[in-house]
Write a protein that holds these residues in place. Structure first.
Motif, PDB file in Angstrom:
ATOM      1  N   MET A   1     -10.265   5.659   1.922  1.00 54.74           N
ATOM      2  CA  MET A   1      -9.922   4.306   2.369  1.00 54.74           C
ATOM      3  C   MET A   1      -9.359   3.479   1.211  1.00 54.74           C
ATOM      4  N   LEU A   2     -10.033   3.547   0.060  1.00 51.84           N
ATOM      5  CA  LEU A   2      -9.570   2.762  -1.088  1.00 51.84           C
ATOM      6  C   LEU A   2      -8.212   3.257  -1.570  1.00 51.84           C
ATOM      7  N   SER A   3      -8.055   4.562  -1.696  1.00 48.97           N
ATOM      8  CA  SER A   3      -6.780   5.114  -2.183  1.00 48.97           C
ATOM      9  C   SER A   3      -5.630   4.777  -1.240  1.00 48.97           C
ATOM     10  N   ALA A   4      -5.876   4.927   0.049  1.00 48.94           N
ATOM     11  CA  ALA A   4      -4.822   4.616   1.016  1.00 48.94           C
ATOM     12  C   ALA A   4      -4.479   3.130   1.006  1.00 48.94           C
ATOM     13  N   THR A   5      -5.500   2.292   0.808  1.00 46.86           N
ATOM     14  CA  THR A   5      -5.252   0.854   0.722  1.00 46.86           C
ATOM     15  C   THR A   5      -4.365   0.526  -0.472  1.00 46.86           C
ATOM     16  N   LEU A   6      -4.605   1.182  -1.604  1.00 50.06           N
ATOM     17  CA  LEU A   6      -3.783   0.933  -2.789  1.00 50.06           C
ATOM     18  C   LEU A   6      -2.335   1.335  -2.544  1.00 50.06           C
ATOM     19  N   VAL A   7      -2.122   2.469  -1.874  1.00 48.45           N
ATOM     20  CA  VAL A   7      -0.755   2.894  -1.551  1.00 48.45           C
ATOM     21  C   VAL A   7      -0.102   1.902  -0.594  1.00 48.45           C
ATOM     22  N   VAL A  62      -5.231  -1.483  14.688  1.00 49.50           N
ATOM     23  CA  VAL A  62      -4.173  -2.005  15.558  1.00 49.50           C
ATOM     24  C   VAL A  62      -3.352  -3.069  14.837  1.00 49.50           C
ATOM     25  N   VAL A  63      -4.040  -4.027  14.215  1.00 47.34           N
ATOM     26  CA  VAL A  63      -3.352  -5.133  13.558  1.00 47.34           C
ATOM     27  C   VAL A  63      -2.541  -4.628  12.359  1.00 47.34           C
ATOM     28  N   ALA A  64      -3.153  -3.777  11.530  1.00 51.83           N
ATOM     29  CA  ALA A  64      -2.479  -3.327  10.308  1.00 51.83           C
ATOM     30  C   ALA A  64      -1.264  -2.463  10.613  1.00 51.83           C
ATOM     31  N   LEU A  65      -1.383  -1.550  11.584  1.00 49.01           N
ATOM     32  CA  LEU A  65      -0.243  -0.689  11.920  1.00 49.01           C
ATOM     33  C   LEU A  65       0.919  -1.496  12.491  1.00 49.01           C
ATOM     34  N   THR A  66       0.623  -2.442  13.345  1.00 43.70           N
ATOM     35  CA  THR A  66       1.688  -3.285  13.907  1.00 43.70           C
ATOM     36  C   THR A  66       2.390  -4.075  12.806  1.00 43.70           C
ATOM     37  N   ASN A 157      13.630   0.442   0.414  1.00 38.77           N
ATOM     38  CA  ASN A 157      13.268   1.497   1.362  1.00 38.77           C
ATOM     39  C   ASN A 157      11.907   2.100   1.025  1.00 38.77           C
ATOM     40  N   PHE A 158      11.632   2.239  -0.268  1.00 39.22           N
ATOM     41  CA  PHE A 158      10.347   2.783  -0.693  1.00 39.22           C
ATOM     42  C   PHE A 158       9.215   1.827  -0.341  1.00 39.22           C
ATOM     43  N   CYS A 159       9.466   0.520  -0.438  1.00 42.29           N
ATOM     44  CA  CYS A 159       8.468  -0.467  -0.013  1.00 42.29           C
ATOM     45  C   CYS A 159       8.072  -0.226   1.439  1.00 42.29           C
ATOM     46  N   ALA A 160       9.074   0.001   2.277  1.00 42.28           N
ATOM     47  CA  ALA A 160       8.803   0.241   3.695  1.00 42.28           C
ATOM     48  C   ALA A 160       7.980   1.506   3.888  1.00 42.28           C
ATOM     49  N   ALA A 161       8.367   2.575   3.192  1.00 41.65           N
ATOM     50  CA  ALA A 161       7.691   3.856   3.372  1.00 41.65           C
ATOM     51  C   ALA A 161       6.257   3.821   2.860  1.00 41.65           C
ATOM     52  N   ALA A 162       6.048   3.241   1.673  1.00 44.13           N
ATOM     53  CA  ALA A 162       4.705   3.197   1.099  1.00 44.13           C
ATOM     54  C   ALA A 162       3.768   2.342   1.945  1.00 44.13           C
ATOM     55  N   GLY A 163       4.250   1.180   2.389  1.00 38.81           N
ATOM     56  CA  GLY A 163       3.414   0.311   3.204  1.00 38.81           C
ATOM     57  C   GLY A 163       2.976   0.974   4.493  1.00 38.81           C
ATOM     58  N   LEU A 164       3.910   1.665   5.148  1.00 31.90           N
ATOM     59  CA  LEU A 164       3.588   2.305   6.420  1.00 31.90           C
ATOM     60  C   LEU A 164       2.687   3.523   6.212  1.00 31.90           C
ATOM     61  N   ALA A 165       2.955   4.305   5.157  1.00 33.26           N
ATOM     62  CA  ALA A 165       2.157   5.511   4.907  1.00 33.26           C
ATOM     63  C   ALA A 165       0.710   5.167   4.578  1.00 33.26           C
ATOM     64  N   GLY A 166       0.504   4.232   3.655  1.00 36.93           N
ATOM     65  CA  GLY A 166      -0.851   3.857   3.293  1.00 36.93           C
ATOM     66  C   GLY A 166      -1.611   3.264   4.462  1.00 36.93           C
ATOM     67  N   VAL A 170      -5.172   4.551   6.461  1.00 40.16           N
ATOM     68  CA  VAL A 170      -6.314   3.659   6.706  1.00 40.16           C
ATOM     69  C   VAL A 170      -6.626   3.593   8.198  1.00 40.16           C
ATOM     70  N   ALA A 171      -5.586   3.478   9.010  1.00 35.44           N
ATOM     71  CA  ALA A 171      -5.777   3.296  10.448  1.00 35.44           C
ATOM     72  C   ALA A 171      -6.407   4.506  11.123  1.00 35.44           C
ATOM     73  N   THR A 172      -6.303   5.677  10.503  1.00 31.46           N
ATOM     74  CA  THR A 172      -6.898   6.871  11.099  1.00 31.46           C
ATOM     75  C   THR A 172      -8.389   6.985  10.804  1.00 31.46           C
ATOM     76  N   ARG A 173      -8.900   6.201   9.863  1.00 27.21           N
ATOM     77  CA  ARG A 173     -10.324   6.288   9.518  1.00 27.21           C
ATOM     78  C   ARG A 173     -11.155   5.577  10.582  1.00 27.21           C
ATOM     79  N   ARG A 174     -12.340   6.137  10.832  1.00 24.65           N
ATOM     80  CA  ARG A 174     -13.195   5.599  11.888  1.00 24.65           C
ATOM     81  C   ARG A 174     -13.549   4.121  11.702  1.00 24.65           C
TER      82      ARG A 174
END
Length: 369
Positions: A1-7, A62-66, A157-166, A170-174
């Protein structure tokens, strides 16, 4: 969770540098680049409390992915738009990217009590605070390298990719998919009814002024030195100092007021026109106190916030730092034409103002009010 948040938070550190350099590459002035960076920071400050409240009422996933999808689309569009040719459109897209910044930091801070036993929470908050500078070390470096070796469009473009990937990780974690616990009914002002918290928020706003204006100082230094690399190296050095200070230096029984003074004092030498390498080295020194400043501020904010408003209080701290950053970027951008020495007055004033605010409000922040 922390690592994905940083990304997922990398765009918050990359975007100001990328926007400044994108405007420069399109033959626009530093002023327009500063406006784009300031708009991004300002709308980010506005969006965080709103998105945080939405998370409290629904789910972080839901909120973060949107939000991440919307911000990513805005960054990709910015990569296609020439700021000099379409300044109004570029400003609008920067506003969307900032407003839709996923509330990952506030969301994670609210999750620690639910993820860990009470005895482990202090360690978690310490690790969280110490790791935050990684975003601001890596962000300017990645943005500058991509801008210099590829193009500013690639950085956006990298900003877009990193924000969505991280955010997607996070969104997949319970915990992110779980509905937030229902909170108690509170005053319509929420945490803002605490006088002590208002003092802390004022100081945090001025801290943001210091941090945001350093990006413009770095660009003014790069112009003077004739090397675009300094636009990323100075913010990186500040963040690197924060990382070192957060990991290796953790003084006990020290008041936030004292830490704020120690953070402010090292900005004075920037008025003496240091060389490029000298400025990079100097930027490490205030950074040594930055992680401690932020850690103590979030701990104090949690204590000062009325019951049932802890998450919103953290979101407001994040928001006002972004608001101050926007103001510092805009102000420094207007005087950057006079050289880095003049521009350096803005971060110094912001850091000193934060220290003065905390010391004048010492009594109010000593206990909840």
């Amino acid at each position: 969770m922390l690592s994905a948040t940083l990304v997922g938070r990398l765009p918050t550190a990359m975007a100001p540098v990328a926007l400044l350099l994108a405007a420069r590459a399109d033959h626009a002035g530093t002023g327009l680049g500063a406006v784009l960076a300031a708009v991004y920071a300002l709308t980010g400050a506005i969006g965080q409390p709103l998105l945080g409240r939405a998370v409290d009422r629904t789910r972080l996933s839901v909120v973060a992915l949107t939000a991440a999808a919307l911000a990513g689309a805005a960054f990709n569009a910015l990569a296609l738009v020439g700021p000099a040719r379409n300044p109004a459109l570029a400003i609008g897209l920067a506003a969307v990217a900032g407003l839709a910044t996923p509330p990952l930091e506030a969301g994670l801070r609210a999750m620690w009590p639910r993820l860990l036993d009470r005895r482990d929470q202090d360690a978690a908050f310490a690790l969280d605070s110490a790791s935050q500078p990684l975003v601001f070390v890596a962000g300017p470096v990645v943005a500058t390298v991509l801008c210099q070796l590829v193009s500013p469009a690639a950085a956006l473009n990298f900003c877009a990719a990193a924000g969505l990937a991280g955010t997607a990780v996070v969104a997949t974690r319970r915990p992110a998919r779980s509905r937030q616990p229902a909170g108690e009914s509170v005053h319509w002002l929420g945490p803002l009814r605490s006088h002590g918290l208002l003092v802390l928020l004022g100081a945090a706003t001025l801290l943001g002024v210091a941090l945001g204006s350093m990006n413009v100082y770095a660009l003014a230094l790069a112009d003077k030195a004739g090397s675009g690399w300094y636009a990323g190296l100075v913010p990186t050095a500040l963040s690197l100092g924060s990382l070192i200070g957060g990991l290796l230096w953790w003084p006990a029984n020290q008041a936030l007021q004292s830490v704020a003074i120690l953070f402010a004092a090292p900005f004075a030498p920037f008025l003496l026109a240091p060389s490029g390498p000298g400025a990079v080295a100097l930027a490490i020194i205030p950074g040594l106190y930055l992680a401690r400043w932020l850690t103590m501020a979030f701990q104090l904010g949690d204590r000062l916030a009325p019951s049932g408003t802890k998450t919103e209080a953290a979101a407001w701290l994040i928001a006002v730092i972004g608001l101050g950053s926007a103001a510092g970027t805009a102000l420094a951008g207007q005087i950057a034409v006079h050289g880095p020495e003049t521009t350096a007055t803005v971060p110094l004033a912001g850091a000193v103002g934060a220290a003065i605010t905390l010391n004048l409000g010492r009594r109010l922040i000593s206990s909840p009010s």
